[in-house]
Scaffold this active site. Structure first.
Site, PDB file in Angstrom:
ATOM      1  CD  GLU A   1      -2.854  -1.105  -0.079  1.00 31.00           C
ATOM      2  OE1 GLU A   1      -3.010   0.182  -0.622  1.00 31.00           O
ATOM      3  OE2 GLU A   1      -3.353  -2.076  -0.453  1.00 31.00           O
TER       4      GLU A   1
ATOM      5  CE1 TYR B   1      -5.407   4.321  -0.351  1.00 30.41           C
ATOM      6  CE2 TYR B   1      -3.287   3.357   0.292  1.00 30.41           C
ATOM      7  CZ  TYR B   1      -4.336   3.549  -0.369  1.00 30.41           C
ATOM      8  OH  TYR B   1      -4.789   2.457  -1.447  1.00 30.41           O
TER       9      TYR B   1
ATOM     10  CG  ASP C   1      -6.865   5.782  -4.343  1.00 36.66           C
ATOM     11  OD1 ASP C   1      -8.132   5.637  -4.952  1.00 36.66           O
ATOM     12  OD2 ASP C   1      -5.957   5.009  -4.986  1.00 36.66           O
TER      13      ASP C   1
END
Ligand code: SF4
Length: 237
Positions: A54, A137, A155
């Site tokens: 990620e 995130y 995102d």
């Protein structure tokens, strides 16, 4: 005010449960047939793989990361190995996928802390956000993949699909927009939050593209605000 996944939202601003369910079901059906396969999505993928990727995926296409990922993992198979690299080494190694200085600057302290913790992730949101190099995130990714909590990996791509289908957000910065944050939280709050996150990201990459979205093959067109508007002005969809 209601509460979804620990986030407060105003019910009047958000779509109905029925519309969200419809959106989820269509997207999950599409994902089962058309979703992309990546090494970090296989059942046997470790939490280390799922979280590290990620960081690598931020503002980078998944296909680019997929080509780079095997060699990165071979060199750094664990937080411990990653922590042993210097920041300069990381900058050099991360060059092929870009943003190498930013990524190295966030990976190095995170790896050092995770190695110190012997790979054990903190449990509470507050503790997760206190990890070095972890923003909203990656914190959501840790909650989702490590602890199995429904959290959205918001995102710009996921945002595009949600905004086109439902409504545009109110604020420029997606991290702080209360409508988008609440909406995305609601969308992933049903069964299988990992699959719906991946479905949204894949749909954004393959169908609801930034340029020339493929509305004519989109399973969401029937109720999509943007797709239907576009259809009335263009014979192209
Ligand atoms: S109909 Fe078009 S704009 Fe709407 S979600 Fe599908 S691809 Fe995106």
């Amino acid at each position: 005010m209601l509460n979804a996944g620990g986030i407060n939202y105003c019910m009047n601003d958000l779509p109905s449960d029925e519309k969200i369910s419809w959106f989820r079901e269509r997207l999950l059906e599409w994902f089962a047939l058309q979703g992309r396969r990546f090494p970090w999505r296989v059942k046997s993928a470790t939490n280390y793989k799922k979280i590290i990727v990620e960081v690598l995926l931020k503002r980078t296409q998944a296909d680019t990361v997929a080509k780079f990922f095997p060699s990165f993992l071979q060199r750094f198979p664990s937080w411990k190995k990653l922590a042993q690299a210097t920041e300069d080494e990381l900058i050099e190694i991360l060059k092929p996928i870009g943003l190498h200085r930013q990524r190295a600057a966030s990976l190095k302290p995170l790896a050092s802390e995770m190695a110190r913790r012997k790979g054990v992730y903190p449990r509470t949101r507050e503790e997760i956000e206190a990890l070095p190099g972890v923003g909203q995130y990656v914190a959501n990714a840790i909650e989702l993949f490590v602890h199995g909590r429904p959290r959205p990996l918001v995102d710009t791509n996921m945002t595009r699909v949600l905004e086109r289908f439902f409504e545009p957000r109110k604020l420029v910065d997606i991290r702080y927009d209360p409508y988008l944050q609440s909406l995305s939280q609601l969308v992933v709050s049903g069964e299988n939050p990992v699959a719906i996150n991946w479905a949204l990201l894949d749909h954004a990459a393959l169908i609801c593209k930034q340029q020339l979205p493929k509305c004519n093959t989109c399973p969401l067109l029937e109720r999509c605000r943007y797709g239907r508007q576009r259809g009335t002005h263009s014979s192209n969809i």
